[in-house]
Design a protein around this motif. Structure first.
Motif, PDB file in Angstrom:
ATOM      1  N   SER A   7       0.844  -1.186   0.000  1.00 39.40           N
ATOM      2  CA  SER A   7       0.000   0.000   0.000  1.00 39.40           C
ATOM      3  C   SER A   7       0.886   1.245   0.000  1.00 39.40           C
ATOM      4  O   SER A   7       1.967   1.245   0.597  1.00 39.40           O
ATOM      5  CB  SER A   7      -0.880   0.012   1.246  1.00 39.40           C
ATOM      6  OG  SER A   7      -1.522   1.256   1.392  1.00 39.40           O
ATOM      7  N   PRO A   8       0.430   2.308  -0.635  1.00 43.39           N
ATOM      8  CA  PRO A   8       1.193   3.553  -0.561  1.00 43.39           C
ATOM      9  C   PRO A   8       1.060   4.223   0.813  1.00 43.39           C
ATOM     10  O   PRO A   8       1.779   5.174   1.116  1.00 43.39           O
ATOM     11  CB  PRO A   8       0.566   4.426  -1.653  1.00 43.39           C
ATOM     12  CG  PRO A   8      -0.823   3.902  -1.816  1.00 43.39           C
ATOM     13  CD  PRO A   8      -0.736   2.431  -1.504  1.00 43.39           C
ATOM     14  N   PHE A   9       0.164   3.698   1.631  1.00 41.55           N
ATOM     15  CA  PHE A   9      -0.057   4.265   2.957  1.00 41.55           C
ATOM     16  C   PHE A   9       0.778   3.522   3.987  1.00 41.55           C
ATOM     17  O   PHE A   9       1.137   2.364   3.794  1.00 41.55           O
ATOM     18  CB  PHE A   9      -1.543   4.180   3.329  1.00 41.55           C
ATOM     19  CG  PHE A   9      -2.430   4.914   2.370  1.00 41.55           C
ATOM     20  CD1 PHE A   9      -2.522   6.299   2.407  1.00 41.55           C
ATOM     21  CD2 PHE A   9      -3.136   4.224   1.398  1.00 41.55           C
ATOM     22  CE1 PHE A   9      -3.315   6.976   1.503  1.00 41.55           C
ATOM     23  CE2 PHE A   9      -3.941   4.885   0.495  1.00 41.55           C
ATOM     24  CZ  PHE A   9      -4.029   6.275   0.547  1.00 41.55           C
ATOM     25  N   PRO A  10       1.087   4.166   5.103  1.00 46.18           N
ATOM     26  CA  PRO A  10       1.866   3.491   6.151  1.00 46.18           C
ATOM     27  C   PRO A  10       1.088   2.299   6.706  1.00 46.18           C
ATOM     28  O   PRO A  10      -0.138   2.253   6.663  1.00 46.18           O
ATOM     29  CB  PRO A  10       2.052   4.558   7.226  1.00 46.18           C
ATOM     30  CG  PRO A  10       1.404   5.792   6.749  1.00 46.18           C
ATOM     31  CD  PRO A  10       0.732   5.525   5.454  1.00 46.18           C
ATOM     32  N   ASP A  11       1.826   1.305   7.220  1.00 45.77           N
ATOM     33  CA  ASP A  11       1.197   0.150   7.842  1.00 45.77           C
ATOM     34  C   ASP A  11       0.307   0.608   8.994  1.00 45.77           C
ATOM     35  O   ASP A  11       0.644   1.559   9.714  1.00 45.77           O
ATOM     36  CB  ASP A  11       2.246  -0.820   8.388  1.00 45.77           C
ATOM     37  CG  ASP A  11       3.015  -1.542   7.281  1.00 45.77           C
ATOM     38  OD1 ASP A  11       2.534  -1.525   6.121  1.00 45.77           O
ATOM     39  OD2 ASP A  11       4.074  -2.111   7.576  1.00 45.77           O
ATOM     40  N   ALA A  12      -0.803  -0.061   9.170  1.00 43.03           N
ATOM     41  CA  ALA A  12      -1.698   0.247  10.280  1.00 43.03           C
ATOM     42  C   ALA A  12      -1.058  -0.255  11.568  1.00 43.03           C
ATOM     43  O   ALA A  12      -0.409  -1.296  11.583  1.00 43.03           O
ATOM     44  CB  ALA A  12      -3.041  -0.430  10.071  1.00 43.03           C
TER      45      ALA A  12
END
Length: 180
Positions: A5-10
Motif C-alpha cells: 500500500s502507498p499508505f503506512p502500515d496500520a
C-alpha cells in the motif's frame, strides 16, 4: 509478487478488541443505545450489552472455550448477534461469522474449515444449524438457540453471572474474528 500500500502500515493496538472498544467506556455512556434491531426496533444499552458479553464469556470459559478455540455465529445482525460475537472475543476465543443465507452444507464446510467447537444461532435458522452441527461433529448441546432479536435464549442458557473472565491474549498475533 508482493504489493504494498502507498499508505503506512496500520498500527495494531496493544489491546484485545473487547478492551479497545469497551475498557474506557464512560459511565454516562452506559445508558446509550449500543444496538437496535432494524426488524423490530428493539434495542439494548451499552450497560446491558456489557452484562451479556460478560455472561457469555464467563459461560464459554466455564465450558473450557478460550484462546485457540473457534465458535461459529449464524445469526442476523441483531443485538443478540452483537452480544454473542463480543462474548466470544471476551472469552479469548475466535468468532467465525456465518452468512445466514448459507446452506447446511456450506455451514458444515465453514465450521470444519474453521475448526469450530460451538455454534450460536437463532430460531428460524435452527433446523439448518442443527443439521450442519450434527454433520460437522458438534454435539447437540453446542447448538444454542436464541430468538434473534434483543434477548437471546442462548444468552439465558449460557448465562454465568459472577466473575468476569480474566483472559490474556497477545493482540498483535491473536486471531479474534474469522469470517469466511
Amino acid at each position: 509478487m508482493v504489493l504494498r500500500s502507498p499508505f503506512p502500515d496500520a498500527e495494531t493496538p496493544d489491546a484485545s478488541v473487547y478492551e479497545f472498544l469497551f475498557d474506557d467506556i464512560d459511565e454516562r455512556d452506559l445508558e446509550r443505545t449500543a444496538f437496535t434491531a432494524a426488524s423490530s426496533g428493539s434495542s439494548i444499552s451499552y450497560r446491558e450489552l456489557l452484562r451479556r458479553i460478560d455472561e457469555i464469556a464467563s459461560s464459554l470459559t466455564a465450558r473450557g472455550i478460550g484462546a485457540g478455540d473457534v465458535v461459529g455465529v449464524l445469526c442476523p445482525n441483531t443485538p443478540a448477534f452483537g452480544a454473542e460475537f463480543h462474548g466470544i472475543l471476551r472469552a479469548g476465543a475466535t468468532a467465525t461469522t456465518i452468512n445466514v443465507l448459507s446452506t447446511a452444507s456450506e455451514i458444515v464446510k465453514q465450521l470444519a474449515d474453521a475448526g469450530a467447537k460451538l455454534l450460536y444461532t437463532f430460531g428460524p435458522l435452527a433446523e439448518r444449524a442443527e443439521e450442519a452441527g450434527v454433520e460437522a461433529g458438534l454435539v447437540d448441546e453446542a447448538i444454542l438457540l436464541g430468538d434473534g432479536d434483543g434477548g437471546s435464549a442462548a444468552n439465558r442458557i449460557l448465562a454465568q453471572p459472577g466473575r468476569k473472565p480474566q483472559v490474556s491474549v497477545e493482540p498483535a498475533t491473536h486471531l479474534e474474528a474469522l469470517p469466511l
